[in-house]
Design a protein around this motif. Structure first.
Motif, mmCIF file in Angstrom:
data_model
loop_
_atom_site.group_PDB
_atom_site.id
_atom_site.type_symbol
_atom_site.label_atom_id
_atom_site.label_comp_id
_atom_site.label_asym_id
_atom_site.label_seq_id
_atom_site.Cartn_x
_atom_site.Cartn_y
_atom_site.Cartn_z
ATOM 1 N N GLY A 1 -26.929 5.562 3.210
ATOM 2 C CA GLY A 1 -26.362 5.260 4.520
ATOM 3 C C GLY A 1 -26.277 6.438 5.466
ATOM 4 O O GLY A 1 -25.823 6.304 6.600
ATOM 5 N N GLY A 2 -26.683 7.643 5.005
ATOM 6 C CA GLY A 2 -26.694 8.801 5.883
ATOM 7 C C GLY A 2 -25.652 9.845 5.514
ATOM 8 O O GLY A 2 -24.940 9.728 4.508
ATOM 9 N N VAL A 3 -25.573 10.871 6.338
ATOM 10 C CA VAL A 3 -24.682 12.012 6.117
ATOM 11 C C VAL A 3 -23.223 11.591 6.297
ATOM 12 O O VAL A 3 -22.900 10.764 7.158
ATOM 13 C CB VAL A 3 -25.031 13.150 7.098
ATOM 14 N N LEU A 4 -22.342 12.154 5.485
ATOM 15 C CA LEU A 4 -20.915 11.864 5.581
ATOM 16 C C LEU A 4 -20.231 12.819 6.555
ATOM 17 O O LEU A 4 -20.526 14.012 6.582
ATOM 18 C CB LEU A 4 -20.241 12.017 4.220
ATOM 19 N N LEU A 5 -19.289 12.283 7.309
ATOM 20 C CA LEU A 5 -18.376 13.070 8.129
ATOM 21 C C LEU A 5 -16.991 12.773 7.585
ATOM 22 O O LEU A 5 -16.524 11.633 7.629
ATOM 23 C CB LEU A 5 -18.502 12.685 9.599
ATOM 24 N N LYS A 6 -16.316 13.782 7.051
ATOM 25 C CA LYS A 6 -15.126 13.583 6.224
ATOM 26 C C LYS A 6 -13.848 13.913 7.002
ATOM 27 O O LYS A 6 -13.755 14.970 7.637
ATOM 28 C CB LYS A 6 -15.238 14.458 4.976
ATOM 29 N N TYR A 7 -12.865 12.994 6.924
ATOM 30 C CA TYR A 7 -11.591 13.148 7.628
ATOM 31 C C TYR A 7 -10.434 13.069 6.641
ATOM 32 O O TYR A 7 -10.483 12.316 5.662
ATOM 33 C CB TYR A 7 -11.408 12.035 8.662
ATOM 34 N N ASN A 8 -9.377 13.841 6.931
ATOM 35 C CA ASN A 8 -8.150 13.778 6.139
ATOM 36 C C ASN A 8 -6.979 14.124 7.040
ATOM 37 O O ASN A 8 -6.999 15.126 7.751
ATOM 38 C CB ASN A 8 -8.216 14.753 4.952
ATOM 39 N N ALA A 9 -5.928 13.302 7.001
ATOM 40 C CA ALA A 9 -4.790 13.500 7.899
ATOM 41 C C ALA A 9 -4.094 14.830 7.666
ATOM 42 O O ALA A 9 -3.528 15.418 8.596
ATOM 43 C CB ALA A 9 -3.785 12.354 7.726
ATOM 44 N N SER A 10 -4.129 15.337 6.441
ATOM 45 C CA SER A 10 -3.462 16.597 6.121
ATOM 46 C C SER A 10 -4.366 17.806 6.314
ATOM 47 O O SER A 10 -4.010 18.913 5.907
ATOM 48 C CB SER A 10 -2.953 16.560 4.672
ATOM 49 N N GLN A 11 -5.545 17.589 6.891
ATOM 50 C CA GLN A 11 -6.495 18.665 7.189
ATOM 51 C C GLN A 11 -7.063 19.334 5.941
ATOM 52 O O GLN A 11 -7.529 20.477 6.001
ATOM 53 C CB GLN A 11 -5.867 19.717 8.104
ATOM 54 N N LYS A 12 -7.075 18.608 4.807
ATOM 55 C CA LYS A 12 -7.823 19.116 3.668
ATOM 56 C C LYS A 12 -9.318 19.092 3.979
ATOM 57 O O LYS A 12 -10.095 19.833 3.382
ATOM 58 C CB LYS A 12 -7.502 18.297 2.417
ATOM 59 N N TYR A 13 -9.698 18.183 4.865
ATOM 60 C CA TYR A 13 -10.997 18.266 5.522
ATOM 61 C C TYR A 13 -10.717 18.706 6.954
ATOM 62 O O TYR A 13 -9.762 18.239 7.587
ATOM 63 C CB TYR A 13 -11.726 16.922 5.517
ATOM 64 N N THR A 14 -11.552 19.580 7.482
ATOM 65 C CA THR A 14 -11.257 20.202 8.779
ATOM 66 C C THR A 14 -11.684 19.365 9.977
ATOM 67 O O THR A 14 -11.376 19.706 11.113
ATOM 68 C CB THR A 14 -11.951 21.573 8.874
#
Length: 432
Positions: A324-337
């Motif tokens: 499905g393509g490249v991942l863009l990763k999100y996390n509310a606690s900013q463990k992902y930037t």
């Protein structure tokens, strides 16, 4: 592209071998190796790279004009596995190696499969000490499971004890030792081996699967897939990038155990390199701050695809598909930037390049781990986005991913390095 990726996965059996493979690719592309202890004399239009600890690499190209910013991708060279502590332990007529776990892994996946040994050895020379890589490219040992007849309820769940369940069988009592094999492979005497960093290595070779080879199966997909694909994109685009920005590629070590080493994302390694680049060319303090303000970093580490057997384990609001393509990763606690700013910029770059982007988030009741970006931001205050590639069986001895996603990452990263990205103000950018 898939052949290049398979080469990197196959050759990068340890972080030291992954760094050596990256160095060979960079040399073939015309990059010059530097040493941290040497004086750096950098020339415009030239590419350079350095290693730290033999397991982390930073490469860059000097623009033809003053550095107006940095374009950086960062991945990591290590994977969960088993570190070898001592040569052999004799038990009931057998010799075993003594091992200790490195990182979090699916222990059961290491059982009953051919394994070997690889890593680095420090040897005494006439001039002092030298590091040599070693990889026994043959089936050498195994971690045998206990027969089901002796643990009838094993299929109902088993808690593995590393000291009991996971010690590998080396050979019969009286067989040649690991030190004997090292001496033979390196052409040295046992007394000249001063120390060593060795680990168990799975013997599974990368291979394509699926009716038309859509997927591939290999050890160390997390994170050598990102390391290889970002390096391919970097090499492809480094000579064509925006002349005001310096392209930088980094592969750091020890991410799987917290990145707190001198070659990890919590160290000063990447920032040290950027500072030394600026110190080697005429610049002012204003120029350094302006360059940081006009910079961008992609933290590349794989993420979980939605498992077809366990779809409930993934966030139902953000299904992730192999292919499905490249991942863009999100996390509310900013463990992902990633935030709206950095995510929007990356999406815009991928849209211009025709690359599909998937959103990755964890279930609200499942904690996610930190990645390189979160830790690197402690020493490098620039906008960052966490990206990756979808895979199954993460931290298993052998993992699964999609060929088309790897190809998408190469295109996305090449586009990232080529884009003319300018910060016109806080939260305002141009992309040309």
């Amino acid at each position: 592209m898939i052949d290049d990726l398979f080469e990197f996965l196959q050759e990068g059996v340890t972080p030291y071998h992954a760094a050596a493979t990256a160095a060979a690719w960079l040399e073939a592309a015309g990059f010059t190796r530097l040493e941290e202890a040497d004086y750096w004399n950098l020339e415009p239009g030239k590419g350079y790279y350095i290693l730290r600890n033999g397991s982390a690499v930073v490469a860059w190209r000097i623009p033809d004009h003053a550095i107006g910013g940095w374009r950086i991708t960062a991945s990591h060279s290590d994977a969960p596995g088993w570190k070898i502590k001592s040569d052999a332990v004799t038990n009931d007529g057998c010799r075993r190696l003594s091992v200790e776990g490195y990182g979090g892994m699916n222990m059961a996946s290491w059982l009953d499969r051919p394994l070997t040994v690889a890593g680095r050895v420090l040897v005494r020379t006439e001039d002092g000490v030298e590091t040599r890589l070693v990889h026994f490219d043959r089936d050498l040992l195994v971690i045998p499971s206990l027969a089901i007849h002796m643990q009838r309820n094993v299929n109902k769940g088993h808690e593995y004890n590393p000291q009991i369940d996971m010690q590998p069988l080396w050979g019969p009592e009286g067989s040649r030792s690991l030190t004997d094999l090292l001496c033979e492979a390196l052409g040295v005497a046992a007394e000249d081996i001063l120390d060593r960093d060795l680990q168990l290595v799975t013997r599974q070779a990368p291979t394509q699967i699926g009716p038309d080879g859509e997927y591939f199966l290999a050890p160390r997909i997390d994170d050598l897939e990102c390391a290889a694909t970002t390096l391919l994109g970097f090499i492809d685009a480094a000579a064509e990038t925006d002349s005001a920005c310096a392209p930088v590629w980094a592969m750091l070590d020890n991410e799987e155990v917290g990145s707190s080493s001198r070659q990890g994302a919590q160290s000063s390694f990447l920032r040290d390199v950027l500072d030394r680049i600026l110190e080697s060319i005429p610049h002012s303090a204003q120029m350094e701050h302006r360059a940081l303000a006009n910079s961008f970093l992609l933290s590349a580490d794989n993420g979980h695809a939605t498992h077809p057997n366990f779809p409930a384990k993934s966030d139902p609001a953000a299904p992730v598909r192999l292919g499905g393509g490249v991942l863009l990763k999100y996390n509310a606690s900013q463990k992902y930037t990633t935030n709206a700013l950095s995510g929007g910029i990356f999406r815009a770059i991928c849209e211009k390049a025709g690359v599909k982007v998937q959103t990755f988030t964890n279930r609200a009741d499942e904690a996610g781990g930190s990645t390189l970006g979160n830790l690197q931001s402690h020493s490098l205050p620039i906008p960052m986005a966490d990206i990756g590639l979808p895979q199954l069986a993460m931290h298993s001895a052998v993992e699964t991913a999609a060929v088309s996603d790897a190809e998408a990452m190469v295109r996305a990263v090449a586009a990232f390095y080529r884009v003319h990205l300018r910060a016109l103000g806080d939260g305002v950018y141009t992309l040309e």
